[in-house]
Design a protein around this motif. Structure first.
Motif, PDB file in Angstrom:
ATOM      1  N   LEU A 129       0.875  -1.170   0.000  1.00  0.00           N
ATOM      2  CA  LEU A 129       0.000   0.000   0.000  1.00  0.00           C
ATOM      3  C   LEU A 129       0.916   1.224   0.000  1.00  0.00           C
ATOM      4  O   LEU A 129       1.614   1.489   0.985  1.00  0.00           O
ATOM      5  N   GLU A 130       0.908   1.945  -1.094  1.00  0.00           N
ATOM      6  CA  GLU A 130       1.877   3.028  -1.335  1.00  0.00           C
ATOM      7  C   GLU A 130       1.191   4.396  -1.356  1.00  0.00           C
ATOM      8  O   GLU A 130       0.385   4.699  -2.244  1.00  0.00           O
ATOM      9  N   ALA A 131       1.516   5.220  -0.344  1.00  0.00           N
ATOM     10  CA  ALA A 131       0.971   6.585  -0.346  1.00  0.00           C
ATOM     11  C   ALA A 131       1.768   7.489  -1.285  1.00  0.00           C
ATOM     12  O   ALA A 131       1.255   8.520  -1.741  1.00  0.00           O
ATOM     13  N   GLY A 132       3.020   7.083  -1.573  1.00  0.00           N
ATOM     14  CA  GLY A 132       3.886   7.902  -2.444  1.00  0.00           C
ATOM     15  C   GLY A 132       4.973   8.570  -1.635  1.00  0.00           C
ATOM     16  O   GLY A 132       4.729   9.083  -0.540  1.00  0.00           O
ATOM     17  N   SER A 133       6.170   8.561  -2.205  1.00  0.00           N
ATOM     18  CA  SER A 133       7.301   9.112  -1.477  1.00  0.00           C
ATOM     19  C   SER A 133       7.143  10.620  -1.272  1.00  0.00           C
ATOM     20  O   SER A 133       6.872  11.362  -2.213  1.00  0.00           O
ATOM     21  N   GLY A 134       7.302  11.027  -0.019  1.00  0.00           N
ATOM     22  CA  GLY A 134       7.308  12.452   0.290  1.00  0.00           C
ATOM     23  C   GLY A 134       5.947  13.136   0.278  1.00  0.00           C
ATOM     24  O   GLY A 134       5.871  14.363   0.376  1.00  0.00           O
ATOM     25  N   GLY A 156      11.850   6.209   2.903  1.00  0.00           N
ATOM     26  CA  GLY A 156      12.822   6.686   1.930  1.00  0.00           C
ATOM     27  C   GLY A 156      13.305   8.086   2.269  1.00  0.00           C
ATOM     28  O   GLY A 156      14.459   8.294   2.649  1.00  0.00           O
ATOM     29  N   ASN A 157      12.384   9.024   2.198  1.00  0.00           N
ATOM     30  CA  ASN A 157      12.682  10.434   2.445  1.00  0.00           C
ATOM     31  C   ASN A 157      13.502  10.704   3.697  1.00  0.00           C
ATOM     32  O   ASN A 157      14.395  11.544   3.691  1.00  0.00           O
ATOM     33  N   LEU A 158      13.169   9.978   4.735  1.00  0.00           N
ATOM     34  CA  LEU A 158      13.796  10.174   6.043  1.00  0.00           C
ATOM     35  C   LEU A 158      15.322  10.126   5.978  1.00  0.00           C
ATOM     36  O   LEU A 158      16.009  10.868   6.678  1.00  0.00           O
TER      37      LEU A 158
HETATM   38  C1  1GP Z   1       8.099   5.308  -1.524  1.00  0.00           C
HETATM   39  O1  1GP Z   1       6.928   4.238   0.179  1.00  0.00           O
HETATM   40  C2  1GP Z   1       8.172   4.701  -0.180  1.00  0.00           C
HETATM   41  O2  1GP Z   1       7.963   4.348  -2.495  1.00  0.00           O
HETATM   42  C3  1GP Z   1       8.829   5.616   0.820  1.00  0.00           C
HETATM   43  O3  1GP Z   1       8.168   6.845   0.980  1.00  0.00           O
HETATM   44  O4  1GP Z   1      10.016   8.500   0.858  1.00  0.00           O
HETATM   45  O5  1GP Z   1       7.847   9.124   1.927  1.00  0.00           O
HETATM   46  O6  1GP Z   1       9.417   7.540   3.042  1.00  0.00           O
HETATM   47  P1  1GP Z   1       8.900   8.068   1.751  1.00  0.00           P
END
Ligand code: 1GP
Length: 247
Positions: free
Chosen positions: A174-179, A226-228
């Motif tokens: 389940l992907e909300a999307g990076s950032g 990821g972003n973190l």
């Molecule tokens: C993106 O779900 C990942 O494919 C990670 O998202 O970069 O927001 O942590 P973030």
């Protein structure tokens, strides 16, 4: 084809309940040292390094990134491909993923078919995953022509998740999307988890230990951030976050 990485993931989840994976997007590391970030993430207790991003356009650069990370860490390096350019023979495994709610068949099955010979030739372990964009999905949603599942429609997320399982996919993401601003709602995570039998991955906008803990409590088996790690203090931030999903 070996299933070492699948066994590793299964064992880790059995031991810990919920595990963390670190997503490194080489495109975002133009000014940052992704090798050090991968090492720090390993020391903080992440279970695997995922390499990918929505706009990777060079196989040779990706090969280089994967090779360098492989030398630096012992944990598995798993590809998280955006397209054909997201495949590298140097990785341990690949999320063999279909963007189920794309309106473009290329992202559902055509890219996968075009990559299949390369994957077989290189004996890359495949981890079959249904990838579902929740909300607008940020760059992944835009590039993948996704019809994002509305945040208040858990039953739609479940319908796609069950369809994925019936097609034999063992992982649901389940992907909300990076950032993006909002993570996948916990009510949606728990609704999907309650009704599926496979491994549930959740990512996008998980930036605090509190958000990670809530996703774990709602039923996520794997939490991806990821972003973190793109903004420094990697070891400290990831240690806190990983501790919060252990307890
Ligand atoms: C993106 O779900 C990942 O494919 C990670 O998202 O970069 O927001 O942590 P973030």
């Amino acid at each position: 084809m070996s299933n070492h990485i699948e066994q590793y993931i299964k064992q880790k989840i059995n031991e810990q309940g919920c595990i963390h994976m670190t997503l490194l997007d080489p495109e975002k590391f133009l000014d940052l040292d992704y090798v050090t970030v991968a090492k720090d993430a390993e020391e903080a207790g992440t279970a695997a390094i995922m390499v990918g991003g929505s706009t990777i356009a060079s196989n040779s650069e990706l090969d280089d990134v994967v090779k360098k990370i492989k030398v630096a860490v012992k944990i598995p390096v798993i590809l998280f491909p955006n397209n054909l350019t997201g495949v590298s023979k140097y990785a341990d495994a690949i999320w063999f993923m279909s963007l189920l709610n794309s309106s473009n068949p290329y992202y559902i099955i055509d890219a996968q078919a075009l990559a299949a010979f390369t994957i077989r030739k290189n004996n890359l372990e495949t981890l079959p995953m249904g990838y579902i964009i929740i909300g607008n999905g940020g760059t992944a949603g835009y590039v993948g022509n996704a019809r994002g599942i509305p945040l208040d429609k858990p039953e739609l997320a479940l319908a796609y998740s069950l369809a994925a399982e019936f097609l034999g996919m063992r992982y649901i993401y389940l992907e909300a999307g990076s950032g993006v601003k909002e993570p996948v709602p916990t009510s949606m995570i728990s609704y999907v988890r309650k009704h599926i039998t496979g491994t549930l991955i959740v990512g996008g906008a998980i930036r605090s230990p509190e958000t990670a803990r809530k996703a774990k409590e709602a039923g996520a088996h794997i939490i991806v951030t990821g972003n973190l790690v793109e903004k420094g203090r990697v070891k400290e931030k990831l240690s806190e976050l990983i501790d919060s999903i252990k307890s």
